[in-house]
Design a protein around this motif. Structure first.
Motif, PDB file in Angstrom:
ATOM      1  N   LEU A 139      70.621 -42.370  38.148  1.00 54.05           N
ATOM      2  CA  LEU A 139      71.952 -42.748  38.593  1.00 54.05           C
ATOM      3  C   LEU A 139      72.782 -41.503  38.879  1.00 54.05           C
ATOM      4  O   LEU A 139      72.497 -40.413  38.365  1.00 54.05           O
ATOM      5  CB  LEU A 139      72.656 -43.598  37.534  1.00 54.05           C
ATOM      6  CG  LEU A 139      72.003 -44.937  37.170  1.00 54.05           C
ATOM      7  CD1 LEU A 139      72.781 -45.601  36.035  1.00 54.05           C
ATOM      8  CD2 LEU A 139      71.928 -45.857  38.380  1.00 54.05           C
ATOM      9  N   THR A 140      73.823 -41.659  39.672  1.00 52.97           N
ATOM     10  CA  THR A 140      74.789 -40.594  39.868  1.00 52.97           C
ATOM     11  C   THR A 140      75.772 -40.610  38.701  1.00 52.97           C
ATOM     12  O   THR A 140      75.811 -41.575  37.929  1.00 52.97           O
ATOM     13  CB  THR A 140      75.559 -40.792  41.185  1.00 52.97           C
ATOM     14  OG1 THR A 140      76.354 -41.986  41.072  1.00 52.97           O
ATOM     15  CG2 THR A 140      74.609 -40.928  42.364  1.00 52.97           C
ATOM     16  N   GLN A 142      78.659 -41.375  38.829  1.00 52.42           N
ATOM     17  CA  GLN A 142      79.498 -42.553  39.053  1.00 52.42           C
ATOM     18  C   GLN A 142      78.767 -43.860  38.748  1.00 52.42           C
ATOM     19  O   GLN A 142      79.331 -44.944  38.904  1.00 52.42           O
ATOM     20  CB  GLN A 142      79.998 -42.578  40.498  1.00 52.42           C
ATOM     21  CG  GLN A 142      80.943 -41.435  40.868  1.00 52.42           C
ATOM     22  CD  GLN A 142      80.213 -40.110  41.055  1.00 52.42           C
ATOM     23  OE1 GLN A 142      79.065 -40.091  41.514  1.00 52.42           O
ATOM     24  NE2 GLN A 142      80.863 -39.005  40.715  1.00 52.42           N
ATOM     25  N   GLY A 143      77.500 -43.757  38.325  1.00 55.07           N
ATOM     26  CA  GLY A 143      76.746 -44.950  37.960  1.00 55.07           C
ATOM     27  C   GLY A 143      76.080 -45.646  39.113  1.00 55.07           C
ATOM     28  O   GLY A 143      75.651 -46.800  38.983  1.00 55.07           O
ATOM     29  N   LYS A 144      75.918 -44.965  40.254  1.00 57.94           N
ATOM     30  CA  LYS A 144      75.280 -45.566  41.423  1.00 57.94           C
ATOM     31  C   LYS A 144      73.831 -45.120  41.526  1.00 57.94           C
ATOM     32  O   LYS A 144      73.461 -44.033  41.084  1.00 57.94           O
ATOM     33  CB  LYS A 144      76.042 -45.192  42.697  1.00 57.94           C
ATOM     34  CG  LYS A 144      77.452 -45.756  42.756  1.00 57.94           C
ATOM     35  CD  LYS A 144      78.125 -45.412  44.080  1.00 57.94           C
ATOM     36  CE  LYS A 144      79.525 -46.026  44.151  1.00 57.94           C
ATOM     37  NZ  LYS A 144      80.199 -45.699  45.433  1.00 57.94           N
ATOM     38  N   GLN A 145      72.995 -45.974  42.155  1.00 59.58           N
ATOM     39  CA  GLN A 145      71.575 -45.652  42.340  1.00 59.58           C
ATOM     40  C   GLN A 145      71.429 -44.436  43.246  1.00 59.58           C
ATOM     41  O   GLN A 145      72.059 -44.339  44.296  1.00 59.58           O
ATOM     42  CB  GLN A 145      70.860 -46.839  42.970  1.00 59.58           C
ATOM     43  CG  GLN A 145      69.400 -46.594  43.309  1.00 59.58           C
ATOM     44  CD  GLN A 145      68.463 -46.829  42.138  1.00 59.58           C
ATOM     45  OE1 GLN A 145      68.577 -47.811  41.444  1.00 59.58           O
ATOM     46  NE2 GLN A 145      67.533 -45.920  41.926  1.00 59.58           N
ATOM     47  N   TYR A 146      70.579 -43.494  42.809  1.00 55.71           N
ATOM     48  CA  TYR A 146      70.296 -42.293  43.591  1.00 55.71           C
ATOM     49  C   TYR A 146      68.825 -42.322  43.980  1.00 55.71           C
ATOM     50  O   TYR A 146      67.950 -42.495  43.129  1.00 55.71           O
ATOM     51  CB  TYR A 146      70.595 -41.047  42.768  1.00 55.71           C
ATOM     52  CG  TYR A 146      70.239 -39.744  43.451  1.00 55.71           C
ATOM     53  CD1 TYR A 146      71.115 -39.129  44.331  1.00 55.71           C
ATOM     54  CD2 TYR A 146      69.012 -39.130  43.200  1.00 55.71           C
ATOM     55  CE1 TYR A 146      70.793 -37.930  44.957  1.00 55.71           C
ATOM     56  CE2 TYR A 146      68.670 -37.939  43.815  1.00 55.71           C
ATOM     57  CZ  TYR A 146      69.561 -37.342  44.687  1.00 55.71           C
ATOM     58  OH  TYR A 146      69.235 -36.161  45.310  1.00 55.71           O
ATOM     59  N   ASN A 227      72.768 -34.051  42.744  1.00 54.61           N
ATOM     60  CA  ASN A 227      73.096 -34.998  41.682  1.00 54.61           C
ATOM     61  C   ASN A 227      72.742 -34.342  40.345  1.00 54.61           C
ATOM     62  O   ASN A 227      71.567 -34.066  40.085  1.00 54.61           O
ATOM     63  CB  ASN A 227      72.307 -36.299  41.864  1.00 54.61           C
ATOM     64  CG  ASN A 227      72.521 -37.295  40.740  1.00 54.61           C
ATOM     65  OD1 ASN A 227      73.412 -37.136  39.911  1.00 54.61           O
ATOM     66  ND2 ASN A 227      71.689 -38.327  40.704  1.00 54.61           N
ATOM     67  N   HIS A 359      66.814 -56.324  37.081  1.00 59.69           N
ATOM     68  CA  HIS A 359      67.987 -55.450  37.219  1.00 59.69           C
ATOM     69  C   HIS A 359      68.404 -54.861  35.864  1.00 59.69           C
ATOM     70  O   HIS A 359      69.592 -54.641  35.619  1.00 59.69           O
ATOM     71  CB  HIS A 359      69.166 -56.199  37.856  1.00 59.69           C
ATOM     72  CG  HIS A 359      68.888 -56.684  39.241  1.00 59.69           C
ATOM     73  ND1 HIS A 359      68.918 -55.851  40.339  1.00 59.69           N
ATOM     74  CD2 HIS A 359      68.566 -57.913  39.706  1.00 59.69           C
ATOM     75  CE1 HIS A 359      68.640 -56.551  41.428  1.00 59.69           C
ATOM     76  NE2 HIS A 359      68.405 -57.807  41.068  1.00 59.69           N
ATOM     77  N   LYS A 361      69.561 -52.522  33.356  1.00 58.86           N
ATOM     78  CA  LYS A 361      70.296 -51.270  33.514  1.00 58.86           C
ATOM     79  C   LYS A 361      69.765 -50.162  32.612  1.00 58.86           C
ATOM     80  O   LYS A 361      70.135 -49.001  32.776  1.00 58.86           O
ATOM     81  CB  LYS A 361      71.783 -51.509  33.248  1.00 58.86           C
ATOM     82  CG  LYS A 361      72.444 -52.391  34.294  1.00 58.86           C
ATOM     83  CD  LYS A 361      73.928 -52.566  34.031  1.00 58.86           C
ATOM     84  CE  LYS A 361      74.562 -53.451  35.105  1.00 58.86           C
ATOM     85  NZ  LYS A 361      76.016 -53.650  34.871  1.00 58.86           N
ATOM     86  N   TYR A 364      66.571 -47.038  34.066  1.00 58.53           N
ATOM     87  CA  TYR A 364      66.696 -45.739  34.724  1.00 58.53           C
ATOM     88  C   TYR A 364      66.253 -44.613  33.796  1.00 58.53           C
ATOM     89  O   TYR A 364      66.364 -44.702  32.579  1.00 58.53           O
ATOM     90  CB  TYR A 364      68.139 -45.512  35.179  1.00 58.53           C
ATOM     91  CG  TYR A 364      68.611 -46.516  36.204  1.00 58.53           C
ATOM     92  CD1 TYR A 364      68.133 -46.476  37.514  1.00 58.53           C
ATOM     93  CD2 TYR A 364      69.505 -47.525  35.863  1.00 58.53           C
ATOM     94  CE1 TYR A 364      68.548 -47.414  38.453  1.00 58.53           C
ATOM     95  CE2 TYR A 364      69.929 -48.457  36.796  1.00 58.53           C
ATOM     96  CZ  TYR A 364      69.438 -48.404  38.084  1.00 58.53           C
ATOM     97  OH  TYR A 364      69.844 -49.335  39.013  1.00 58.53           O
TER      98      TYR A 364
END
Length: 408
Positions: A139-140, A142-146, A227, A359, A361, A364
């Motif tokens: 994740l980034t 910001q919590g977004k998928q990278y 990242n 999904h 969480k 990751y």
């Protein structure tokens, strides 16, 4: 006096509770398990060497494992079990064969529980194995998928020099969480695939020393520069690169790292391994040229989608890779949605995972990594390979390429 009386009362209570606990344990029901082994259809002349038979039962509810040697005296607590069996058989030519069986959700109840296990013959291949797959990604801040940090590790699991030329990573056509009864079912002869990326070479261009590992990256750069949660994959041996016609979806090519040869991929843009872990991955030696493969190994299938809105006949098209081309296969899924294995059990009789729900969480920064079977005197680590990913792999492992200073 009151103190003495209280002590006596406490002692009596403890004794009663202990007795009750013993009575509760005494009520646990056990079952004698009787197994009948069915020989492979093409090997009716085999004689099972019972002394070589090893059986493992895994309780589906508690994950507790029970191991037995031989078919006699198998006694288990009542419950639902997955069963894995390995044995040896001798044929009329006095050749020793390796036989395995796998069964899921066996109901073990009553005084005697009888079950049949269908054996399949396996060839003990000493060669390359998939050491690790990192598909979940990071994740980034910001919590977004990278995207871009995915990688495979491939290991020479032998004490001999091997060559990785024409060795390909294959992704399954279907997913392990949905089965529409695809016809024809070709699993006994081939794996249906949607992506094939191959190590280039003419036969002896890519030597791999005993115990050595190849790192194959999605994008072979130091991802920490883009990242801070990324991994440094700039030292990869190979990367896969897709020349995308879509200007908004572009791949990155590191000119210092050789590219895999793209034999086929379902997407016209860029390929990313399924980051929730629903697909299977195989390591195969592609034994024909690209043009011949794309012409002769097409897989056309039909299926019926049964939805609340109605029933819909469907057709599909992909490619297939013969089972005999594979050196290793790893099935992946998640516990809450697993439905079926995508390959024949002779290739992989189990499955591994990162995440327990769709999904998830927590998946990751986790990978699936093959366990170490033993270490040789010269320090070479030999990885476990029983053709059953349930037992061969660490699930939700720490990725080997995660920076050491990362506290995750």
């Amino acid at each position: 006096m009151k103190v003495i009386q209280n002590i006596i009362i406490i002692a009596i209570v403890i004794a009663i509770l202990s007795f009750a606990g013993c009575r509760e344990k005494d009520t646990i029901q056990t079952t004698k398990v009787s197994l009948t082994l069915l020989l492979p259809d093409n090997a009716k002349d085999l004689k099972i060497l019972e002394d070589s038979t090893r059986i493992e039962f895994k309780n589906v509810s508690t994950a507790k494992i029970f191991q037995f040697k031989g078919l006699g005296n198998i006694i288990l607590p009542e419950g639902l079990y997955d069963c894995f069996l390995v044995s040896k058989g001798v044929c009329e030519e006095n050749k020793i064969k390796t036989l395995k069986a796998y069964a899921q959700s066996l109901s073990i109840i009553g005084e005697i529980s009888e079950h049949e296990l269908k054996l399949f013959e396996t060839t003990e291949v000493e060669g390359f194995v998939i050491e690790e797959i990192f598909f979940t990604g990071v994740l980034t801040p910001q919590g977004k998928q990278y995207y871009g940090c995915s990688y495979f590790k491939i290991k020479n699991n032998t004490d001999k020099l091997l060559y990785a030329d024409s060795l390909a990573i294959c992704e399954s056509q279907f997913v392990s969480t949905t089965n529409w009864d695809y016809q024809p079912d070709i699993r006994s002869e081939a794996m249906s695939v949607c992506a094939i990326y191959m190590i280039p070479g003419n036969g002896k261009d890519v030597p791999v020393q005993p115990g050595e590992t190849l790192l194959i990256a999605d994008i072979a750069i130091d991802h920490r520069q883009a990242n801070p949660n990324g991994y440094d994959l700039s030292g990869a041996d190979f990367e896969w690169y897709d020349d995308s016609p879509n200007p908004r979806i572009q791949d990155i090519d590191n000119p210092l790292v050789p590219n895999l040869e793209k034999i086929y991929c379902y997407t016209l843009t860029i390929w990313v391994p399924h980051n929730r872990g629903f697909r299977s991955y195989g390591l195969a030696k592609i034994k024909v040229d690209k043009e011949t493969y794309l012409r002769d190994y097409i897989y056309e299938y039909s299926y019926t989608m049964n939805l609340p809105q109605g029933t819909f006949p469907m057709t599909g098209k992909g490619y297939k890779v013969p089972n005999e081309w594979f050196e290793d296969v790893v099935n992946c899924s998640i516990e809450s949605k697993y439905v079926w294995n995508l390959v024949d059990p002779s290739l992989d009789a189990g499955w591994t995972y990162c995440g327990k729900i769709d999904h998830d969480k927590t998946r990751y920064d986790k990978s699936v990594r093959r366990k170490i079977a033993y270490t040789t005197r010269d320090g070479r680590e030999v990885l476990l390979d029983t053709n059953n990913s349930t037992y061969d792999f660490e699930h939700e492992a720490r990725p080997s390429m995660m920076p050491e200073e990362t506290n995750k």
